[in-house]
Design a protein around this motif. Structure first.
Motif, mmCIF file in Angstrom:
data_model
loop_
_atom_site.group_PDB
_atom_site.id
_atom_site.type_symbol
_atom_site.label_atom_id
_atom_site.label_comp_id
_atom_site.label_asym_id
_atom_site.label_seq_id
_atom_site.Cartn_x
_atom_site.Cartn_y
_atom_site.Cartn_z
ATOM 1 N N ARG A 14 94.184 26.016 -62.218
ATOM 2 C CA ARG A 14 94.527 26.386 -60.837
ATOM 3 C C ARG A 14 94.281 27.865 -60.603
ATOM 4 N N GLU A 15 94.720 28.695 -61.558
ATOM 5 C CA GLU A 15 94.541 30.145 -61.428
ATOM 6 C C GLU A 15 93.066 30.516 -61.428
ATOM 7 N N LYS A 16 92.286 29.945 -62.359
ATOM 8 C CA LYS A 16 90.849 30.245 -62.462
ATOM 9 C C LYS A 16 90.108 29.801 -61.196
ATOM 10 N N ALA A 17 90.580 28.720 -60.565
ATOM 11 C CA ALA A 17 89.951 28.211 -59.343
ATOM 12 C C ALA A 17 90.355 29.025 -58.115
ATOM 13 N N GLY A 18 91.319 29.935 -58.278
ATOM 14 C CA GLY A 18 91.744 30.769 -57.167
ATOM 15 C C GLY A 18 92.749 30.118 -56.234
ATOM 16 N N LEU A 19 93.349 28.999 -56.673
ATOM 17 C CA LEU A 19 94.376 28.384 -55.835
ATOM 18 C C LEU A 19 95.655 29.214 -55.888
ATOM 19 N N PRO A 20 96.357 29.355 -54.780
ATOM 20 C CA PRO A 20 97.573 30.168 -54.766
ATOM 21 C C PRO A 20 98.701 29.514 -55.567
ATOM 22 N N ALA A 21 99.682 30.333 -55.960
ATOM 23 C CA ALA A 21 100.830 29.835 -56.719
ATOM 24 C C ALA A 21 101.579 28.748 -55.944
ATOM 25 N N GLU A 22 101.509 28.789 -54.601
ATOM 26 C CA GLU A 22 102.188 27.779 -53.790
ATOM 27 C C GLU A 22 101.685 26.369 -54.099
ATOM 28 N N ALA A 23 100.468 26.260 -54.632
ATOM 29 C CA ALA A 23 99.936 24.939 -54.989
ATOM 30 C C ALA A 23 100.717 24.320 -56.143
ATOM 31 N N SER A 24 101.511 25.132 -56.832
ATOM 32 C CA SER A 24 102.341 24.636 -57.929
ATOM 33 C C SER A 24 103.815 24.574 -57.551
ATOM 34 N N ALA A 25 104.107 24.689 -56.274
ATOM 35 C CA ALA A 25 105.503 24.649 -55.829
ATOM 36 C C ALA A 25 106.113 23.273 -56.101
ATOM 37 N N THR A 26 107.410 23.265 -56.305
ATOM 38 C CA THR A 26 108.125 22.002 -56.520
ATOM 39 C C THR A 26 108.135 21.191 -55.232
ATOM 40 N N ALA A 27 107.710 19.955 -55.348
ATOM 41 C CA ALA A 27 107.738 19.030 -54.214
ATOM 42 C C ALA A 27 108.934 18.106 -54.380
ATOM 43 N N ARG A 28 109.507 17.700 -53.283
ATOM 44 C CA ARG A 28 110.629 16.768 -53.310
ATOM 45 C C ARG A 28 110.224 15.505 -52.563
ATOM 46 N N LEU A 29 110.244 14.410 -53.284
ATOM 47 C CA LEU A 29 109.822 13.129 -52.743
ATOM 48 C C LEU A 29 111.051 12.273 -52.492
ATOM 49 N N ARG A 30 111.256 11.875 -51.244
ATOM 50 C CA ARG A 30 112.379 10.994 -50.905
ATOM 51 C C ARG A 30 111.946 9.552 -51.110
ATOM 52 N N VAL A 31 112.698 8.833 -51.930
ATOM 53 C CA VAL A 31 112.374 7.448 -52.256
ATOM 54 C C VAL A 31 113.480 6.558 -51.709
ATOM 55 N N PHE A 32 113.118 5.583 -50.918
ATOM 56 C CA PHE A 32 114.083 4.659 -50.331
ATOM 57 C C PHE A 32 114.228 3.463 -51.265
ATOM 58 N N THR A 33 115.435 3.287 -51.829
ATOM 59 C CA THR A 33 115.683 2.277 -52.850
ATOM 60 C C THR A 33 116.821 1.344 -52.437
ATOM 61 N N SER A 34 117.009 0.320 -53.243
ATOM 62 C CA SER A 34 118.106 -0.615 -52.996
ATOM 63 C C SER A 34 119.365 -0.113 -53.696
ATOM 64 N N SER A 35 120.438 -0.868 -53.596
ATOM 65 C CA SER A 35 121.676 -0.518 -54.299
ATOM 66 C C SER A 35 121.765 -1.254 -55.631
ATOM 67 N N GLN A 36 120.678 -1.929 -55.999
ATOM 68 C CA GLN A 36 120.640 -2.704 -57.234
ATOM 69 C C GLN A 36 120.813 -1.784 -58.435
ATOM 70 N N PRO A 37 121.825 -2.023 -59.294
ATOM 71 C CA PRO A 37 121.978 -1.166 -60.475
ATOM 72 C C PRO A 37 120.890 -1.477 -61.492
ATOM 73 N N LEU A 38 120.594 -0.497 -62.312
ATOM 74 C CA LEU A 38 119.568 -0.633 -63.342
ATOM 75 C C LEU A 38 120.208 -0.312 -64.683
ATOM 76 N N ASN A 39 120.150 -1.227 -65.637
ATOM 77 C CA ASN A 39 120.727 -1.000 -66.964
ATOM 78 C C ASN A 39 119.643 -0.568 -67.933
ATOM 79 N N VAL A 40 119.793 0.652 -68.468
ATOM 80 C CA VAL A 40 118.833 1.205 -69.418
ATOM 81 C C VAL A 40 119.603 1.696 -70.633
ATOM 82 N N ASP A 41 119.357 1.078 -71.773
ATOM 83 C CA ASP A 41 120.012 1.471 -73.024
ATOM 84 C C ASP A 41 121.521 1.611 -72.872
ATOM 85 N N GLY A 42 122.140 0.649 -72.205
ATOM 86 C CA GLY A 42 123.589 0.652 -72.055
ATOM 87 C C GLY A 42 124.112 1.539 -70.952
ATOM 88 N N GLN A 43 123.238 2.240 -70.245
ATOM 89 C CA GLN A 43 123.652 3.096 -69.132
ATOM 90 C C GLN A 43 123.310 2.407 -67.817
#
Length: 200
Positions: A14-43
């Motif tokens: 990214r730096e070598k290509a001249g893209l600004p640091a903003e191109a690496s900014a943290t993005a926040r993705l809102r995901v619409f999910t159900s209320s279904q619980p998920l069991n993973v390794d006892g959690q």
């Protein structure tokens, strides 16, 4: 020991290509999910699997940077697998739950021949093509908005982040194609049923 060499290579590129640091900014993705619980390794966890809006019970926020997604193919079978929270197993007929299916030593590693040439080149070209197409769509949208583009800055940045995310996933395969550990001829198969079978 640092285990994020793919992200580091992405950032250097990214730096070598001249893209600004903003191109690496943290993005926040809102995901619409159900209320279904998920069991993973006892959690009990909240599902990240997207559902139709009418079935939405929760909104989950996933934070990431495009550079982090350059590491994605080592932990996910594809971008869609990451987007669905690794809650399914894309390897048919093996009888593994989603957690075991994503274990590198037993499941992901044996079918990762797409990280080696010539498949790595095809996977890079595929994701790179998707990224370029999305970038063109972002530019066309900005051009259509004209003077009003400033009012839609968040949308246009999200569009750009999507293009960069696709490119970052593809970048992983480009990096692997030049990695010394990936230069040797690959045994195995991209399909579980194509792997050598143990005898006796």
């Amino acid at each position: 020991m640092q285990l994020d060499e793919h992200r580091q290579l992405w950032e250097l590129t990214r730096e070598k290509a001249g893209l600004p640091a903003e191109a690496s900014a943290t993005a926040r993705l809102r995901v619409f999910t159900s209320s279904q619980p998920l069991n993973v390794d006892g959690q009990t966890l909240t599902s990240l699997l997207p559902v139709p809006f009418a079935e939405t019970a929760r909104v989950q926020v996933r934070a990431f940077t495009p550079g982090e997604l350059a590491q994605l193919p080592d932990f996910s079978y594809a971008l869609w697998d990451w987007a669905t929270g690794h809650e399914t197993c894309p390897l048919p007929g093996i009888g593994a739950d989603a957690t075991r299916c994503h274990d590198f030593a037993t499941h992901m590693g044996p079918v990762n021949s797409n990280h080696f040439l010539p498949q790595a080149g095809r996977f890079y070209a595929h994701y790179h093509g998707l990224a370029l197409a999305r970038a063109r769509e972002c530019k066309a949208t900005k051009d259509l908005l004209g003077a009003a583009a400033g009012r839609y800055g968040d949308y246009l940045r999200a569009c750009e982040t999507e293009a960069l995310a696709l490119e970052a996933v593809g970048h992983h395969y480009l990096q692997d194609a030049w990695s010394m550990g990936h230069m040797w001829q690959r045994w195995g198969s991209p399909e579980a049923l194509g792997l050598p079978q143990r005898r006796g």
